[in-house]
Scaffold this motif. Structure first.
Motif, PDB file in Angstrom:
ATOM      1  N   TYR A  60      47.585  37.302  49.054  1.00 31.68           N
ATOM      2  CA  TYR A  60      47.871  38.372  48.087  1.00 31.68           C
ATOM      3  C   TYR A  60      46.626  38.821  47.340  1.00 31.68           C
ATOM      4  O   TYR A  60      46.553  39.940  46.826  1.00 31.68           O
ATOM      5  CB  TYR A  60      48.913  37.892  47.072  1.00 31.68           C
ATOM      6  CG  TYR A  60      48.367  36.966  46.015  1.00 31.68           C
ATOM      7  CD1 TYR A  60      47.903  37.448  44.793  1.00 31.68           C
ATOM      8  CD2 TYR A  60      48.291  35.585  46.234  1.00 31.68           C
ATOM      9  CE1 TYR A  60      47.377  36.603  43.818  1.00 31.68           C
ATOM     10  CE2 TYR A  60      47.775  34.737  45.269  1.00 31.68           C
ATOM     11  CZ  TYR A  60      47.323  35.248  44.070  1.00 31.68           C
ATOM     12  OH  TYR A  60      46.807  34.400  43.126  1.00 31.68           O
ATOM     13  N   ASP A  61      45.627  37.943  47.274  1.00 29.31           N
ATOM     14  CA  ASP A  61      44.437  38.237  46.476  1.00 29.31           C
ATOM     15  C   ASP A  61      43.327  38.913  47.261  1.00 29.31           C
ATOM     16  O   ASP A  61      42.272  39.194  46.701  1.00 29.31           O
ATOM     17  CB  ASP A  61      43.908  36.946  45.862  1.00 29.31           C
ATOM     18  CG  ASP A  61      43.511  35.907  46.916  1.00 29.31           C
ATOM     19  OD1 ASP A  61      44.033  35.983  48.047  1.00 29.31           O
ATOM     20  OD2 ASP A  61      42.687  35.028  46.605  1.00 29.31           O
ATOM     21  N   ARG A  62      43.557  39.215  48.551  1.00 28.60           N
ATOM     22  CA  ARG A  62      42.466  39.697  49.400  1.00 28.60           C
ATOM     23  C   ARG A  62      41.857  41.005  48.859  1.00 28.60           C
ATOM     24  O   ARG A  62      40.683  41.052  48.496  1.00 28.60           O
ATOM     25  CB  ARG A  62      42.973  39.892  50.822  1.00 28.60           C
ATOM     26  CG  ARG A  62      41.943  40.406  51.793  1.00 28.60           C
ATOM     27  CD  ARG A  62      40.901  39.371  52.146  1.00 28.60           C
ATOM     28  NE  ARG A  62      41.451  38.335  52.997  1.00 28.60           N
ATOM     29  CZ  ARG A  62      40.757  37.341  53.521  1.00 28.60           C
ATOM     30  NH1 ARG A  62      39.456  37.259  53.263  1.00 28.60           N
ATOM     31  NH2 ARG A  62      41.328  36.431  54.286  1.00 28.60           N
ATOM     32  N   ALA A  63      42.636  42.072  48.820  1.00 27.18           N
ATOM     33  CA  ALA A  63      42.115  43.346  48.298  1.00 27.18           C
ATOM     34  C   ALA A  63      41.909  43.273  46.788  1.00 27.18           C
ATOM     35  O   ALA A  63      41.005  43.917  46.232  1.00 27.18           O
ATOM     36  CB  ALA A  63      43.079  44.483  48.645  1.00 27.18           C
ATOM     37  N   TYR A  64      42.748  42.488  46.134  1.00 28.85           N
ATOM     38  CA  TYR A  64      42.698  42.288  44.685  1.00 28.85           C
ATOM     39  C   TYR A  64      41.310  41.799  44.250  1.00 28.85           C
ATOM     40  O   TYR A  64      40.676  42.341  43.338  1.00 28.85           O
ATOM     41  CB  TYR A  64      43.746  41.239  44.339  1.00 28.85           C
ATOM     42  CG  TYR A  64      44.570  41.444  43.098  1.00 28.85           C
ATOM     43  CD1 TYR A  64      44.164  42.261  42.057  1.00 28.85           C
ATOM     44  CD2 TYR A  64      45.793  40.767  42.969  1.00 28.85           C
ATOM     45  CE1 TYR A  64      44.945  42.402  40.924  1.00 28.85           C
ATOM     46  CE2 TYR A  64      46.583  40.908  41.843  1.00 28.85           C
ATOM     47  CZ  TYR A  64      46.143  41.716  40.815  1.00 28.85           C
ATOM     48  OH  TYR A  64      46.927  41.846  39.692  1.00 28.85           O
ATOM     49  N   ARG A  65      40.815  40.734  44.909  1.00 24.16           N
ATOM     50  CA  ARG A  65      39.502  40.181  44.579  1.00 24.16           C
ATOM     51  C   ARG A  65      38.387  41.187  44.848  1.00 24.16           C
ATOM     52  O   ARG A  65      37.460  41.354  44.041  1.00 24.16           O
ATOM     53  CB  ARG A  65      39.239  38.916  45.402  1.00 24.16           C
ATOM     54  CG  ARG A  65      39.980  37.679  44.942  1.00 24.16           C
ATOM     55  CD  ARG A  65      39.605  36.493  45.804  1.00 24.16           C
ATOM     56  NE  ARG A  65      40.348  35.303  45.449  1.00 24.16           N
ATOM     57  CZ  ARG A  65      39.980  34.439  44.499  1.00 24.16           C
ATOM     58  NH1 ARG A  65      38.849  34.646  43.832  1.00 24.16           N
ATOM     59  NH2 ARG A  65      40.710  33.378  44.234  1.00 24.16           N
ATOM     60  N   ALA A  66      38.484  41.831  46.001  1.00 19.24           N
ATOM     61  CA  ALA A  66      37.447  42.802  46.360  1.00 19.24           C
ATOM     62  C   ALA A  66      37.377  43.928  45.335  1.00 19.24           C
ATOM     63  O   ALA A  66      36.291  44.425  45.008  1.00 19.24           O
ATOM     64  CB  ALA A  66      37.723  43.348  47.758  1.00 19.24           C
ATOM     65  N   ALA A  67      38.547  44.338  44.827  1.00 14.65           N
ATOM     66  CA  ALA A  67      38.591  45.398  43.820  1.00 14.65           C
ATOM     67  C   ALA A  67      37.948  44.934  42.515  1.00 14.65           C
ATOM     68  O   ALA A  67      37.185  45.685  41.876  1.00 14.65           O
ATOM     69  CB  ALA A  67      40.029  45.843  43.589  1.00 14.65           C
ATOM     70  N   PHE A  68      38.246  43.720  42.079  1.00 17.58           N
ATOM     71  CA  PHE A  68      37.629  43.186  40.864  1.00 17.58           C
ATOM     72  C   PHE A  68      36.110  43.214  40.978  1.00 17.58           C
ATOM     73  O   PHE A  68      35.410  43.579  40.022  1.00 17.58           O
ATOM     74  CB  PHE A  68      38.095  41.740  40.626  1.00 17.58           C
ATOM     75  CG  PHE A  68      39.189  41.607  39.619  1.00 17.58           C
ATOM     76  CD1 PHE A  68      38.914  41.464  38.275  1.00 17.58           C
ATOM     77  CD2 PHE A  68      40.516  41.612  40.016  1.00 17.58           C
ATOM     78  CE1 PHE A  68      39.918  41.335  37.341  1.00 17.58           C
ATOM     79  CE2 PHE A  68      41.547  41.492  39.096  1.00 17.58           C
ATOM     80  CZ  PHE A  68      41.243  41.349  37.747  1.00 17.58           C
ATOM     81  N   ASN A  69      35.600  42.845  42.133  1.00 20.77           N
ATOM     82  CA  ASN A  69      34.152  42.800  42.323  1.00 20.77           C
ATOM     83  C   ASN A  69      33.530  44.185  42.353  1.00 20.77           C
ATOM     84  O   ASN A  69      32.302  44.312  42.252  1.00 20.77           O
ATOM     85  CB  ASN A  69      33.823  42.054  43.623  1.00 20.77           C
ATOM     86  CG  ASN A  69      33.929  40.554  43.462  1.00 20.77           C
ATOM     87  OD1 ASN A  69      33.568  40.005  42.425  1.00 20.77           O
ATOM     88  ND2 ASN A  69      34.440  39.876  44.480  1.00 20.77           N
ATOM     89  N   ASN A  70      34.363  45.208  42.482  1.00 22.09           N
ATOM     90  CA  ASN A  70      33.859  46.581  42.553  1.00 22.09           C
ATOM     91  C   ASN A  70      33.971  47.332  41.229  1.00 22.09           C
ATOM     92  O   ASN A  70      33.522  48.472  41.123  1.00 22.09           O
ATOM     93  CB  ASN A  70      34.631  47.347  43.634  1.00 22.09           C
ATOM     94  CG  ASN A  70      33.843  48.477  44.237  1.00 22.09           C
ATOM     95  OD1 ASN A  70      32.862  48.248  44.930  1.00 22.09           O
ATOM     96  ND2 ASN A  70      34.255  49.707  43.977  1.00 22.09           N
ATOM     97  N   GLU A  71      34.555  46.699  40.206  1.00 21.59           N
ATOM     98  CA  GLU A  71      34.801  47.366  38.921  1.00 21.59           C
ATOM     99  C   GLU A  71      33.495  47.500  38.137  1.00 21.59           C
ATOM    100  O   GLU A  71      33.164  46.691  37.271  1.00 21.59           O
ATOM    101  CB  GLU A  71      35.824  46.574  38.096  1.00 21.59           C
ATOM    102  CG  GLU A  71      37.233  46.592  38.655  1.00 21.59           C
ATOM    103  CD  GLU A  71      38.025  47.825  38.241  1.00 21.59           C
ATOM    104  OE1 GLU A  71      37.425  48.758  37.666  1.00 21.59           O
ATOM    105  OE2 GLU A  71      39.238  47.846  38.496  1.00 21.59           O
ATOM    106  N   ASP A  72      32.765  48.553  38.458  1.00 23.34           N
ATOM    107  CA  ASP A  72      31.469  48.801  37.832  1.00 23.34           C
ATOM    108  C   ASP A  72      31.310  50.315  37.707  1.00 23.34           C
ATOM    109  O   ASP A  72      31.410  51.046  38.702  1.00 23.34           O
ATOM    110  CB  ASP A  72      30.359  48.206  38.705  1.00 23.34           C
ATOM    111  CG  ASP A  72      28.994  48.238  38.034  1.00 23.34           C
ATOM    112  OD1 ASP A  72      28.653  49.268  37.425  1.00 23.34           O
ATOM    113  OD2 ASP A  72      28.269  47.233  38.134  1.00 23.34           O
ATOM    114  N   ALA A  73      31.072  50.792  36.506  1.00 27.98           N
ATOM    115  CA  ALA A  73      30.983  52.233  36.268  1.00 27.98           C
ATOM    116  C   ALA A  73      29.901  52.900  37.110  1.00 27.98           C
ATOM    117  O   ALA A  73      30.001  54.088  37.432  1.00 27.98           O
ATOM    118  CB  ALA A  73      30.710  52.496  34.785  1.00 27.98           C
ATOM    119  N   ARG A  74      28.871  52.146  37.500  1.00 24.04           N
ATOM    120  CA  ARG A  74      27.803  52.734  38.298  1.00 24.04           C
ATOM    121  C   ARG A  74      28.298  53.158  39.680  1.00 24.04           C
ATOM    122  O   ARG A  74      27.738  54.090  40.278  1.00 24.04           O
ATOM    123  CB  ARG A  74      26.642  51.748  38.410  1.00 24.04           C
ATOM    124  CG  ARG A  74      25.909  51.548  37.084  1.00 24.04           C
ATOM    125  CD  ARG A  74      24.993  50.358  37.114  1.00 24.04           C
ATOM    126  NE  ARG A  74      25.738  49.110  37.230  1.00 24.04           N
ATOM    127  CZ  ARG A  74      25.171  47.903  37.118  1.00 24.04           C
ATOM    128  NH1 ARG A  74      23.868  47.807  36.901  1.00 24.04           N
ATOM    129  NH2 ARG A  74      25.901  46.813  37.240  1.00 24.04           N
TER     130      ARG A  74
END
Length: 277
Positions: A202-216
């Protein structure tokens, strides 16, 4: 509202993507948060169907969509999946709305395939520092392996009930409380079921999204972009940091009050502006 499956070919291996669709006009893709599915997008499909041809797919591994054959650790495989999905619908481009995980997929899609993104609408998009991200992710994704005593069912319920009152959900301190109201039991039930349906990954895309949360990452988008700044978001504290960044003219903040009615009105206005230009 109708439902269908798209069959995507991965080197001879067929992967099915389930999606909901309705409306007419220019195409608009809706990308949902994790661990939910396109069922969560039903109100928005209804809201936008008079403005666009709305397609809301279940992200691979969630809802009724097959998981990706090689998901990887970042969002690249999900971006490639979205490209394949658009092509399966004979679409050369589309507007893309995304919330939370869906927003991060939309961001990376617009950066990777700008020619396929007519415009981008981001909901629940925020900025985390690296230290915050590491602290939050350390306990955010507990093991959901089925257990003989059924305790994984209780875990899914606990996560789902706290998710709409605290961020991060596992920290029930006053500093992390985002709402005093208990979420509707139907919402908690639907979220818990989504965790269970997605299973141990369940965390596969979830984790990847967290790592991408950057305004840049958002700053790098070249297409018309609107970022909804909804006062009722559980991530509001982290979304407010977007005001600390410089934004080009084609990327704009859209502020609205905390009620769901205000959110729907703001989103309708955004889509009406972008889908008809």
């Amino acid at each position: 509202m109708l439902k269908n499956y798209a069959c995507l070919d991965y080197d001879g291996q067929v992967q099915q993507t389930h999606y909901r669709f309705s409306g007419s006009g220019a195409p608009l893709i809706l990308l949902h948060p994790s661990p939910l599915s396109s069922a969560f997008m039903a109100p928005l499909i209804k809201l936008f169907e008079g403005l666009a041809t709305v397609l809301a797919p279940d992200t691979p591994g969630y809802g009724a969509s097959d998981p990706l054959p090689e998901p990887g650790e970042d969002l690249s495989a999900y971006v490639d999946w979205l490209r394949r999905f658009l092509q399966s619908q004979d679409l050369s481009s589309a507007g893309i709305y995304g919330s939370a995980t869906g927003a991060q997929i939309a961001i990376q899609f617009a950066r990777t395939y700008p020619e396929m993104a007519d415009y981008i609408v981001l909901d629940n998009a925020v900025h985390f520092t690296d230290a915050e991200r590491q602290r939050i992710m350390k306990d955010y994704f507990p093991d959901m392996t089925p257990r003989s005593d059924g305790s994984h069912f209780q875990l899914a319920w606990d996560m789902s009930s706290k998710l709409y009152q605290y961020f991060p959900w596992f920290d029930q301190s006053d500093d992390c409380k985002v709402s005093d109201a208990s979420p509707p039991v139907e919402l908690v039930h639907g979220t818990a079921m989504s965790y269970l349906v997605a299973g141990t990954d369940y965390d596969r895309a979830y984790r990847a999204a967290f790592n991408n949360e950057d305004a840049r990452n958002v700053q790098a988008i070249t297409k018309p972009t609107r970022i909804l700044r909804w006062q009722g978001s559980i991530l509001r504290r982290y979304a407010d940091r977007l005001d600390d960044f410089e934004w080009p003219d084609h990327i704009r903040m859209v502020h609205c009050e905390a009620s769901i009615e205000a959110r729907y009105e703001a989103l309708t206005n955004i889509i009406a502006e972008l889908a008809t230009n």
